[in-house]
Design a protein around this motif. Sequence first.
Motif, PDB file in Angstrom:
ATOM      1  N   PHE A 354      36.333  43.068 -94.649  1.00  0.00           N
ATOM      2  CA  PHE A 354      36.324  41.801 -93.914  1.00  0.00           C
ATOM      3  C   PHE A 354      37.711  41.159 -93.874  1.00  0.00           C
ATOM      4  N   GLN A 355      38.413  41.489 -92.797  1.00  0.00           N
ATOM      5  CA  GLN A 355      39.767  40.988 -92.589  1.00  0.00           C
ATOM      6  C   GLN A 355      39.805  39.764 -91.688  1.00  0.00           C
ATOM      7  N   MET A 356      38.720  39.455 -90.962  1.00  0.00           N
ATOM      8  CA  MET A 356      38.758  38.454 -89.901  1.00  0.00           C
ATOM      9  C   MET A 356      38.656  37.028 -90.448  1.00  0.00           C
ATOM     10  N   PRO A 357      39.691  36.195 -90.296  1.00  0.00           N
ATOM     11  CA  PRO A 357      39.560  34.791 -90.710  1.00  0.00           C
ATOM     12  C   PRO A 357      38.610  34.048 -89.781  1.00  0.00           C
ATOM     13  N   THR A 358      37.624  33.371 -90.337  1.00  0.00           N
ATOM     14  CA  THR A 358      36.618  32.721 -89.501  1.00  0.00           C
ATOM     15  C   THR A 358      35.920  31.589 -90.252  1.00  0.00           C
ATOM     16  N   ALA A 359      35.604  30.541 -89.502  1.00  0.00           N
ATOM     17  CA  ALA A 359      34.849  29.430 -90.069  1.00  0.00           C
ATOM     18  C   ALA A 359      33.411  29.830 -90.356  1.00  0.00           C
ATOM     19  N   ALA A 360      32.987  30.975 -89.831  1.00  0.00           N
ATOM     20  CA  ALA A 360      31.612  31.420 -90.047  1.00  0.00           C
ATOM     21  C   ALA A 360      31.324  31.679 -91.523  1.00  0.00           C
ATOM     22  N   VAL A 361      32.356  31.866 -92.350  1.00  0.00           N
ATOM     23  CA  VAL A 361      32.117  32.057 -93.782  1.00  0.00           C
ATOM     24  C   VAL A 361      31.427  30.827 -94.363  1.00  0.00           C
ATOM     25  N   ALA A 362      31.861  29.646 -93.934  1.00  0.00           N
ATOM     26  CA  ALA A 362      31.215  28.414 -94.401  1.00  0.00           C
ATOM     27  C   ALA A 362      29.785  28.328 -93.888  1.00  0.00           C
ATOM     28  N   ALA A 378      33.155  25.226 -99.609  1.00  0.00           N
ATOM     29  CA  ALA A 378      33.321  26.389 -98.736  1.00  0.00           C
ATOM     30  C   ALA A 378      34.037  26.011 -97.451  1.00  0.00           C
ATOM     31  N   ALA A 379      33.715  24.836 -96.906  1.00  0.00           N
ATOM     32  CA  ALA A 379      34.377  24.384 -95.679  1.00  0.00           C
ATOM     33  C   ALA A 379      35.858  24.148 -95.915  1.00  0.00           C
ATOM     34  N   ILE A 380      36.209  23.624 -97.080  1.00  0.00           N
ATOM     35  CA  ILE A 380      37.626  23.393 -97.399  1.00  0.00           C
ATOM     36  C   ILE A 380      38.369  24.726 -97.493  1.00  0.00           C
ATOM     37  N   ARG A 381      37.758  25.697 -98.178  1.00  0.00           N
ATOM     38  CA  ARG A 381      38.410  27.010 -98.300  1.00  0.00           C
ATOM     39  C   ARG A 381      38.547  27.682 -96.934  1.00  0.00           C
ATOM     40  N   THR A 386      41.617  29.507 -92.109  1.00  0.00           N
ATOM     41  CA  THR A 386      41.723  29.572 -90.650  1.00  0.00           C
ATOM     42  C   THR A 386      42.741  28.577 -90.088  1.00  0.00           C
ATOM     43  N   ARG A 387      43.366  27.799 -90.977  1.00  0.00           N
ATOM     44  CA  ARG A 387      44.354  26.788 -90.558  1.00  0.00           C
ATOM     45  C   ARG A 387      43.738  25.805 -89.560  1.00  0.00           C
ATOM     46  N   SER A 388      42.549  25.359 -89.902  1.00  0.00           N
ATOM     47  CA  SER A 388      41.822  24.404 -89.091  1.00  0.00           C
ATOM     48  C   SER A 388      41.510  23.175 -89.939  1.00  0.00           C
ATOM     49  N   SER A 389      41.004  22.147 -89.293  1.00  0.00           N
ATOM     50  CA  SER A 389      40.593  20.961 -90.044  1.00  0.00           C
ATOM     51  C   SER A 389      39.243  21.220 -90.701  1.00  0.00           C
ATOM     52  N   VAL A 390      39.023  20.557 -91.824  1.00  0.00           N
ATOM     53  CA  VAL A 390      37.747  20.694 -92.511  1.00  0.00           C
ATOM     54  C   VAL A 390      36.606  20.230 -91.611  1.00  0.00           C
ATOM     55  N   TRP A 391      36.866  19.198 -90.826  1.00  0.00           N
ATOM     56  CA  TRP A 391      35.821  18.645 -89.974  1.00  0.00           C
ATOM     57  C   TRP A 391      35.402  19.644 -88.890  1.00  0.00           C
ATOM     58  N   SER A 392      36.385  20.343 -88.311  1.00  0.00           N
ATOM     59  CA  SER A 392      36.032  21.316 -87.269  1.00  0.00           C
ATOM     60  C   SER A 392      35.252  22.487 -87.856  1.00  0.00           C
ATOM     61  N   VAL A 393      35.636  22.913 -89.066  1.00  0.00           N
ATOM     62  CA  VAL A 393      34.905  24.002 -89.718  1.00  0.00           C
ATOM     63  C   VAL A 393      33.479  23.568 -90.036  1.00  0.00           C
ATOM     64  N   ALA A 394      33.335  22.364 -90.577  1.00  0.00           N
ATOM     65  CA  ALA A 394      32.011  21.873 -90.929  1.00  0.00           C
ATOM     66  C   ALA A 394      31.141  21.708 -89.691  1.00  0.00           C
ATOM     67  N   ALA A 395      31.744  21.216 -88.608  1.00  0.00           N
ATOM     68  CA  ALA A 395      30.977  21.027 -87.375  1.00  0.00           C
ATOM     69  C   ALA A 395      30.475  22.357 -86.828  1.00  0.00           C
ATOM     70  N   LEU A 396      31.343  23.390 -86.838  1.00  0.00           N
ATOM     71  CA  LEU A 396      30.936  24.701 -86.358  1.00  0.00           C
ATOM     72  C   LEU A 396      29.823  25.281 -87.228  1.00  0.00           C
ATOM     73  N   ALA A 397      29.968  25.118 -88.530  1.00  0.00           N
ATOM     74  CA  ALA A 397      28.969  25.666 -89.442  1.00  0.00           C
ATOM     75  C   ALA A 397      27.622  24.969 -89.267  1.00  0.00           C
ATOM     76  N   LEU A 398      27.647  23.655 -89.099  1.00  0.00           N
ATOM     77  CA  LEU A 398      26.409  22.903 -88.937  1.00  0.00           C
ATOM     78  C   LEU A 398      25.737  23.222 -87.600  1.00  0.00           C
ATOM     79  N   ALA A 399      26.562  23.492 -86.568  1.00  0.00           N
ATOM     80  CA  ALA A 399      26.002  23.836 -85.261  1.00  0.00           C
ATOM     81  C   ALA A 399      25.407  25.230 -85.254  1.00  0.00           C
ATOM     82  N   ARG A 400      25.899  26.093 -86.168  1.00  0.00           N
ATOM     83  CA  ARG A 400      25.414  27.461 -86.311  1.00  0.00           C
ATOM     84  C   ARG A 400      25.477  28.225 -84.989  1.00  0.00           C
TER      85      ARG A 400
END
Length: 580
Positions: A354-362, A378-381, A386-400
Amino acid sequence: MDFAAAYWPFDDPAGAAVGVRLRIARPPGWRIVVDLPGAFVAVDDDLARNRIGVPLDDGRGVIIGQLFDRAATEAGTVATVDPSAWRGTDAIAIGQKLLRQAWGAYVVIVPGPGHATLDIVRDPLGAQDCVTWQAGPVRLVASGAAYPADIAPPSPLAIDWATVALQLTVPVRVSEAVALTAMVAVEPGSLCQIADGRIRQRSLWRPADYCSPLQFPTPAALEQMIDACVAAWASSYMRPVAELSGGLDSSIVASALQQCPTKPVHWFTYFGEAPEADERSFARATALRLDLALTEVARSTRALVSSDFESVAAGLRPGMAGMDIHHDRDLAERADDLGADAIFTGQGGDAVFFQMPTAAVAADILASGASPIAFARAAIRAAHWTRSSVWSVAALALARRFPFPPPRPASFVRCAPGDHHLWFDGCESVPPAKRLQIFGLANSRVYFGASLRSRRCDLVHPLLSQPLVELVLATPIAHLTGGDRDRRLARDAFAGRLPPSVTGRHGKGDLTAYYGRLVARSRQFLQEYLCEGHLAVAGLIDRRRLASTLEPDNLAPCDAYTEILSAALIESWLRMRRHD
């Protein structure tokens, strides 16, 4: 392993005549396994050890390929298997026993009474190729080599343009589907049933079935599994050579190979002009640590000509695995000069580790029922990775909302992608990052495709071994990555055996600039080759848009180098077929 099998009604004189021709015309080094009324099977024993061609109980069915004992692999040792343990006349039962107790590159063929039916099982990863077709009264099953198709060609034979369109939009399908109307590729991990001229395939092995129950292997356990899989493949060869790119995956394979009784007789690393395509410092560090004899070879960017593509066009499929044409030819020739019987690579590691950086891990952490605090961590990590904001990662994860990445054809491709991959069946309940890993594993099967290297000797990708793939499928992506670093578990597993510069390396080599130079220098030829070729005449590519894409000012912004080369490989295959 090349093989040819033919079945026809016992009392059919035309079928018997084909069997005689196949027997007489078999290439040097091919061994006859079955030669009975209504049945003929031969295998190529010229290269590897541990290859088998074993008749089943009725003497007509057969198990073909390379088989390793699953229990031995899981114990960290190497053992082949006694095929008698899987003999019988029930293809499903044989296939299920093989899936549980063995692994490797294999095909099982089981004819029914009077050869009115035929069942075929192929190994899950697709390491052993297998296609089937009808030639008059004879049903052929083969690996795809010129023999036996040149003796008993399919009838009728024509280009399957729907499959060509699929290959153009989903290039990995080039290594799987056959764009000839009379030929059908047996899907990896499936049971192919042939009766009354109809062919039905259903999965015996699906990645989704191995994603639970969850496992959390230690670095030592992953290390042992990799060593055992590499050792099993190495036991099959006398004079292998290997590639060492300088990346983590090939370095891991190199470390495992150096512990095997049979070690590669030579190592090669290829480098490009651009800094990101020059990984010699990493390859040198690994070679020094492991005491390897390393040859450094500059990648050629000589302008491509029609003969380059023609050289990889022979066969039942376009030579997509030989897309890096100059590298493919050079390594094939070097392997031939050394008398090599195999070329080992580290390909497939990006998906396996698993080399792909992705917010899907959260999102995977969230799907596992983790507490809000664990999800936040997990969202912070993932945001850091992914060099993204925590909020964008959390939003993507919550939207699934992480569907399989859709095919994105180049702008000059006219046909719309439309494909259902059997490997994606059952993935509805698989968490997003794990689905992305399955997508990567499916794409990695392109490495098993035809190339000049695979025609000279066996091309071995030990990281795409069934026991290892099943282990990582059951391992949460957060465990493979730590949530913030690609391939972290693999890095930890081999930290004591590889240089810190390799295990601690950020990023990886990138051949984009190399392919860009190659396409730019071949621009005029590629434009004429494709705009005046069969793909354009069939309306599958847009001449105007292709010409625009190939304009010097547009090449870099479009970044369609691999798509252009893929189209050229398919075009060369079509031209070869039209001349047959």
